[in-house]
Scaffold this motif. Structure first.
Motif, mmCIF file in Angstrom:
data_model
loop_
_atom_site.group_PDB
_atom_site.id
_atom_site.type_symbol
_atom_site.label_atom_id
_atom_site.label_comp_id
_atom_site.label_asym_id
_atom_site.label_seq_id
_atom_site.Cartn_x
_atom_site.Cartn_y
_atom_site.Cartn_z
ATOM 1 N N LYS A 192 -9.590 -0.596 8.669
ATOM 2 C CA LYS A 192 -8.263 -1.340 8.292
ATOM 3 C C LYS A 192 -7.127 -0.743 7.710
ATOM 4 O O LYS A 192 -6.248 -1.320 7.574
ATOM 5 C CB LYS A 192 -8.893 -2.587 7.392
ATOM 6 C CG LYS A 192 -9.567 -3.557 8.108
ATOM 7 C CD LYS A 192 -9.814 -4.803 7.349
ATOM 8 C CE LYS A 192 -10.052 -6.191 7.941
ATOM 9 N NZ LYS A 192 -10.194 -7.339 6.989
ATOM 10 N N GLN A 193 -7.555 0.445 7.310
ATOM 11 C CA GLN A 193 -6.554 1.405 6.768
ATOM 12 C C GLN A 193 -5.649 2.330 7.710
ATOM 13 O O GLN A 193 -4.910 3.196 7.420
ATOM 14 C CB GLN A 193 -7.050 2.373 5.663
ATOM 15 C CG GLN A 193 -7.807 1.504 4.367
ATOM 16 C CD GLN A 193 -8.461 2.602 3.766
ATOM 17 O OE1 GLN A 193 -9.508 2.816 3.809
ATOM 18 N NE2 GLN A 193 -7.751 3.081 2.658
ATOM 19 N N SER A 196 -8.556 10.043 0.936
ATOM 20 C CA SER A 196 -9.241 9.138 1.885
ATOM 21 C C SER A 196 -9.989 8.147 1.296
ATOM 22 O O SER A 196 -10.394 7.009 1.681
ATOM 23 C CB SER A 196 -10.068 9.860 2.958
ATOM 24 O OG SER A 196 -11.236 10.662 2.397
ATOM 25 N N SER A 197 -10.614 8.366 -0.055
ATOM 26 C CA SER A 197 -11.594 7.529 -0.820
ATOM 27 C C SER A 197 -10.759 6.318 -1.621
ATOM 28 O O SER A 197 -11.132 5.295 -1.939
ATOM 29 C CB SER A 197 -12.412 8.203 -1.722
ATOM 30 O OG SER A 197 -11.712 8.706 -2.752
ATOM 31 N N MET A 198 -9.273 6.565 -1.414
ATOM 32 C CA MET A 198 -8.314 5.483 -2.101
ATOM 33 C C MET A 198 -8.313 4.429 -1.132
ATOM 34 O O MET A 198 -8.035 4.413 0.114
ATOM 35 C CB MET A 198 -7.204 6.043 -2.414
ATOM 36 C CG MET A 198 -7.141 7.384 -3.326
ATOM 37 S SD MET A 198 -5.486 8.289 -3.323
ATOM 38 C CE MET A 198 -4.444 7.130 -3.831
ATOM 39 N N ASN A 199 -8.245 3.277 -1.652
ATOM 40 C CA ASN A 199 -8.278 1.858 -1.211
ATOM 41 C C ASN A 199 -6.719 1.313 -0.878
ATOM 42 O O ASN A 199 -6.642 0.482 -0.006
ATOM 43 C CB ASN A 199 -9.047 0.877 -1.467
ATOM 44 C CG ASN A 199 -10.692 0.963 -1.718
ATOM 45 O OD1 ASN A 199 -10.946 1.569 -0.711
ATOM 46 N ND2 ASN A 199 -11.488 0.594 -2.867
ATOM 47 N N ASP A 200 -5.938 1.924 -1.638
ATOM 48 C CA ASP A 200 -4.461 1.521 -1.287
ATOM 49 C C ASP A 200 -3.750 2.414 -0.468
ATOM 50 O O ASP A 200 -2.504 2.495 -0.611
ATOM 51 C CB ASP A 200 -4.153 1.570 -3.066
ATOM 52 C CG ASP A 200 -3.763 2.731 -3.626
ATOM 53 O OD1 ASP A 200 -4.587 3.855 -3.150
ATOM 54 O OD2 ASP A 200 -3.061 2.916 -4.479
ATOM 55 N N ASN A 206 -11.456 4.004 6.276
ATOM 56 C CA ASN A 206 -11.810 2.586 6.848
ATOM 57 C C ASN A 206 -10.766 2.187 7.914
ATOM 58 O O ASN A 206 -9.466 2.503 7.973
ATOM 59 C CB ASN A 206 -11.802 1.654 5.668
ATOM 60 C CG ASN A 206 -12.238 0.272 6.086
ATOM 61 O OD1 ASN A 206 -11.390 -0.378 6.985
ATOM 62 N ND2 ASN A 206 -13.559 -0.263 5.631
ATOM 63 N N LYS A 210 0.835 -1.407 0.042
ATOM 64 C CA LYS A 210 -0.051 -0.040 -0.043
ATOM 65 C C LYS A 210 0.842 1.293 -0.062
ATOM 66 O O LYS A 210 2.068 1.175 0.276
ATOM 67 C CB LYS A 210 -0.773 0.149 1.363
ATOM 68 C CG LYS A 210 -1.536 -1.174 1.381
ATOM 69 C CD LYS A 210 -2.867 -1.517 0.420
ATOM 70 C CE LYS A 210 -3.752 -2.635 0.739
ATOM 71 N NZ LYS A 210 -5.001 -2.720 -0.012
#
Length: 383
Positions: A108-109, A77-81, A106, A26
């Motif tokens: 988990k991030q 913030s909307s990026m999953n990586d 999230n 990530k």
């Protein structure tokens, strides 16, 4: 039980290592940007093989090319990586965590300093045995190990709870929570269940509940309850001793029908008692004032003195759950309400509360669920 605990710790640590391997892929951001985060970045690179790509400053504008602003982080913030690591090794990490959550990031991030320390520690050979030995040697003399020591020296009582649990998920959750508390592991990505207090995998809410919300806070649980039963309920009784929070509670729930409000705490005796005001809904009943300016007197009510019939009781009152249960023992035995009682505030709660409920009535089935990415929100369900 100790053998079972050790096996579960090994499994837990394996899952954590697998999780960190994914973090390496990530875009890692350290927050906030300061001398501590620069030191942590070097440790993460050397000890974990994780390269920090950006730092995030608390100021709106920053000059360094690898330092972004909070506004930039909101956009990302909307990026999953991405993964944000909170670099402060103090209690202020929860303030930073709460801020990031408002961005929609999230759980988990988000990693924290204590999680990084734990991952690095478990890479050592013999870490588990060495840590357990350290706990027993230190005992209660070292506050760092006090919760771990209390659990380990009461492990047979924990086994009594484990043996009476109703389902596989309860036993897995209970065992994993014990392991995290013993090892002081701050990773909770492997446990959370949705719909705290209203988890249909445990029991369902009927259309005519008399719901007691003990620890009403700002009315958030009342709102969830009303939504869960689609407004079809008999009554709601709510208890909130904090005067300022009580005003918010009434304001946020005044649109709902048939609510009785108590600006008081539920306990084992009716009368005045000491109350300490704290942040994040953690205000609690205490034994004395200790010359603390944040402590005031509030009214406490014994549940058996209310003479109302609950069908479902939710209780989150910062360590006073056992006293509240004792004060409504007759009510519970008479009406046999479903219950959702928090068991994470005090080390002993995780075994004392389930065993206390079974002692009040052997008829109860017991289930355990955990509902957050932190050590908070472990709930004992009785039905």
């Amino acid at each position: 039980m100790i053998t079972l605990i050790k096996k579960e710790i090994e499994e837990m640590n394996t899952e954590i290592c697998s999780y960190i391997e994914k973090v390496k892929e990530k875009t890692v951001i350290l927050y906030p940007y300061n001398d501590q985060s620069i030191k942590l970045a070097k440790i993460m690179k050397n000890e974990m093989g994780i390269v920090v790509e950006y730092y995030c400053g608390k100021e709106k504008e920053v000059l360094e090319s690898n330092v972004i602003s909070l506004d930039d982080l909101k956009i990302m913030s909307s990026m999953n990586d991405i993964v944000i690591v909170l670099s402060e090794p103090t209690k202020t990490w929860f303030d930073d965590y709460s801020l990031l959550k408002t961005f929609g990031i999230n759980d988990k991030q988000i990693l924290n300093y204590e999680q990084i320390k734990y991952y690095i520690a478990i890479q050592e050979n013999g870490y588990i045995e060495g840590f357990l030995e350290q706990i027993f040697k230190s005992g209660l003399d070292n506050l760092k190990f006090s919760r771990s020591y209390i659990i380990l020296t009461n492990i047979e009582k924990c086994k009594s709870v484990y043996d009476l649990l109703e389902d596989t998920l309860s036993r897995k959750t209970y065992l994993r929570i014990l392991c995290k508390n013993i090892m002081q592991c701050k990773f909770y990505f492997d446990l959370p269940q949705s719909k705290q207090y209203f988890d249909e995998s445990v029991f369902k809410i009927s259309d005519n509940e008399s719901f007691w919300d003990v620890g009403g806070y700002d009315g958030d649980t009342i709102q969830q309850f009303v939504e869960c039963c689609d407004g079809k309920y008999d009554s709601i009784v709510t208890f909130e001793p904090d005067k300022e929070m009580f005003v918010k509670l009434v304001s946020n729930s005044v649109q709902y029908k048939n609510i009785i409000y108590f600006n008081a705490g539920l306990c084992d005796n009716t009368g005045m008692m000491m109350f300490q005001k704290r942040k994040f809904g953690a205000s609690r009943i205490v034994e004395n004032d200790n010359n603390d300016n944040d402590i005031s007197k509030i009214y406490g009510i014994k549940g058996d003195d209310i003479h109302l019939k609950p069908t479902y009781i939710k209780m989150d009152i910062e360590g006073a759950e056992k006293e509240a249960l004792a004060g409504m023992k007759n009510t519970i035995q008479l009406f046999f309400p479903k219950m959702a009682i928090c068991i994470y505030h005090e080390p002993e709660d995780i075994w004392e509360i389930p065993l206390m409920i079974k002692k009040i009535s052997e008829k109860y089935h017991i289930a355990i669920r955990h509902h957050s990415y932190t050590s908070s929100e472990t709930v004992c369900y009785a039905y």
